[in-house]
Design a protein around this motif. Sequence first.
Motif, PDB file in Angstrom:
ATOM      1  N   LEU A 222       0.805  -1.226   0.000  1.00 57.04           N
ATOM      2  CA  LEU A 222       0.000   0.000   0.000  1.00 57.04           C
ATOM      3  C   LEU A 222       0.835   1.272   0.000  1.00 57.04           C
ATOM      4  O   LEU A 222       0.280   2.380  -0.052  1.00 57.04           O
ATOM      5  CB  LEU A 222      -0.942  -0.004   1.210  1.00 57.04           C
ATOM      6  CG  LEU A 222      -2.010  -1.105   1.195  1.00 57.04           C
ATOM      7  CD1 LEU A 222      -2.905  -1.002   2.426  1.00 57.04           C
ATOM      8  CD2 LEU A 222      -2.854  -1.031  -0.070  1.00 57.04           C
ATOM      9  N   THR A 223       2.158   1.136   0.049  1.00 55.24           N
ATOM     10  CA  THR A 223       3.041   2.301  -0.099  1.00 55.24           C
ATOM     11  C   THR A 223       3.918   2.163  -1.345  1.00 55.24           C
ATOM     12  O   THR A 223       4.907   2.884  -1.485  1.00 55.24           O
ATOM     13  CB  THR A 223       3.942   2.470   1.142  1.00 55.24           C
ATOM     14  OG1 THR A 223       4.705   1.271   1.352  1.00 55.24           O
ATOM     15  CG2 THR A 223       3.112   2.775   2.375  1.00 55.24           C
TER      16      THR A 223
ATOM     17  N   TRP B  86      -2.239   7.383  -1.463  1.00 52.71           N
ATOM     18  CA  TRP B  86      -1.870   6.235  -0.628  1.00 52.71           C
ATOM     19  C   TRP B  86      -0.622   6.470   0.218  1.00 52.71           C
ATOM     20  O   TRP B  86      -0.358   5.729   1.154  1.00 52.71           O
ATOM     21  CB  TRP B  86      -1.647   5.008  -1.515  1.00 52.71           C
ATOM     22  CG  TRP B  86      -2.898   4.544  -2.188  1.00 52.71           C
ATOM     23  CD1 TRP B  86      -3.331   4.901  -3.434  1.00 52.71           C
ATOM     24  CD2 TRP B  86      -3.891   3.674  -1.648  1.00 52.71           C
ATOM     25  NE1 TRP B  86      -4.533   4.301  -3.699  1.00 52.71           N
ATOM     26  CE2 TRP B  86      -4.894   3.535  -2.630  1.00 52.71           C
ATOM     27  CE3 TRP B  86      -4.025   2.990  -0.444  1.00 52.71           C
ATOM     28  CZ2 TRP B  86      -6.019   2.743  -2.431  1.00 52.71           C
ATOM     29  CZ3 TRP B  86      -5.139   2.205  -0.233  1.00 52.71           C
ATOM     30  CH2 TRP B  86      -6.124   2.087  -1.215  1.00 52.71           C
TER      31      TRP B  86
ATOM     32  N   PHE C  80      -2.521   3.351   5.551  1.00 51.60           N
ATOM     33  CA  PHE C  80      -3.735   2.579   5.331  1.00 51.60           C
ATOM     34  C   PHE C  80      -3.623   1.154   5.859  1.00 51.60           C
ATOM     35  O   PHE C  80      -4.610   0.592   6.348  1.00 51.60           O
ATOM     36  CB  PHE C  80      -4.075   2.544   3.833  1.00 51.60           C
ATOM     37  CG  PHE C  80      -4.731   3.803   3.336  1.00 51.60           C
ATOM     38  CD1 PHE C  80      -6.082   4.015   3.523  1.00 51.60           C
ATOM     39  CD2 PHE C  80      -3.983   4.770   2.685  1.00 51.60           C
ATOM     40  CE1 PHE C  80      -6.690   5.182   3.069  1.00 51.60           C
ATOM     41  CE2 PHE C  80      -4.586   5.937   2.229  1.00 51.60           C
ATOM     42  CZ  PHE C  80      -5.939   6.143   2.421  1.00 51.60           C
TER      43      PHE C  80
ATOM     44  N   ILE D 166      -3.485  -2.862  -4.356  1.00 50.28           N
ATOM     45  CA  ILE D 166      -4.516  -2.380  -3.435  1.00 50.28           C
ATOM     46  C   ILE D 166      -5.300  -3.554  -2.845  1.00 50.28           C
ATOM     47  O   ILE D 166      -5.515  -3.633  -1.630  1.00 50.28           O
ATOM     48  CB  ILE D 166      -5.474  -1.403  -4.147  1.00 50.28           C
ATOM     49  CG1 ILE D 166      -4.723  -0.111  -4.507  1.00 50.28           C
ATOM     50  CG2 ILE D 166      -6.679  -1.095  -3.274  1.00 50.28           C
ATOM     51  CD1 ILE D 166      -5.512   0.822  -5.399  1.00 50.28           C
TER      52      ILE D 166
END
Length: 348
Positions: A105-106, A115, A120, A289
């Motif tokens: 997610l990074t 993001w 997250f 994602i």
Amino acid sequence: MEKLIFFFSLLLLILSPVLVSGDCTCDTEENKGVNSKHEALMYKIGAIASILLGGAVGVCIPVLGKRFPALRPENDIFFMVKAFAAGVILSTGFIHILPDAFEQLTSPCLNQSLWGDFPFAGFVAMVSAIGTLMIDTFATSYFRRSYFNKAKPVNSDEENGEVHVHTHATHGHSHGSSAIVAGGGESEVIRHRVISQVLELGIVVHSIIIGISLGASVSPNVIKPLFTALTFHQFFEGMGLGGCITQARFKSRAVVVMALFFSLTTPVGIAIGIGITNVYDENSPTALIVEGVLDSAAAGILIYMSLVDLLAADFMTPRIQGNLRLQIGAHISLLLGAGCMSVLAKWA
């Protein structure tokens, strides 16, 4: 609950090939040629057999405690095995899954303005843990009310100020149901049933993801270390789940279904990965994602279950608190389980 687990997992299996498609400008795994792909396929087939066997053996060891007295829940060895397995599951959440979720997610392949400015992965894991607590609470409350409604008095007579209550026992139940005893024993069994089903849900989500990732890889150098590491991974996780299933005292049919479901999830994920090898791009935004969110959710579930429902539930009981030798042994077993699983993170 079993139907919910089956439906959720089946939905993931059906949607996974669609969800992982997408465009990405990041570098993808290099094409190693036909021979390399053939070699990778051979390793994948071997991984399916090895992981299937490892998971099946792991989940069956505690279940077979009925035949081996040393592994029965009332014995000290069972507590040691369960503590080891709980350490494995805790390490899986913290060391294996959550770091992967943060990485996904990074990723630079994602829109960093959206993001990159918010953690997250940690947020989803937190929400997942809270959601697990809510499911845990409501499901336990619901099944407990259902059980007591079924076991309510069927006849009562008042004689000389005394109330005589007669309840009926339903014949034909499994050994697990008939073993439920008064004085809170039925509540404990209900609790273990909820725990085992929620735990299996968390493990299944992660197993699908790692299975698809391995099956979609075309590099033998990536698959080789995963081959052995994931076999031990499934074996240890199976031991933890098997311990919960044993304490839940399910009917034999339910035990077989849950054991098979756990054992088959990762191999099925690998098979799906093999089928989508040519269209799967692990660096596509959609894949990152979906995998990141599901990994975060699985991490939250497993961390909560291992700390609250497996470790705290056992370590705070009078049995362990009143036995220093068992207490020390359980802590050592916990550290060994977490340590062994952490070492596997080097390869998986």
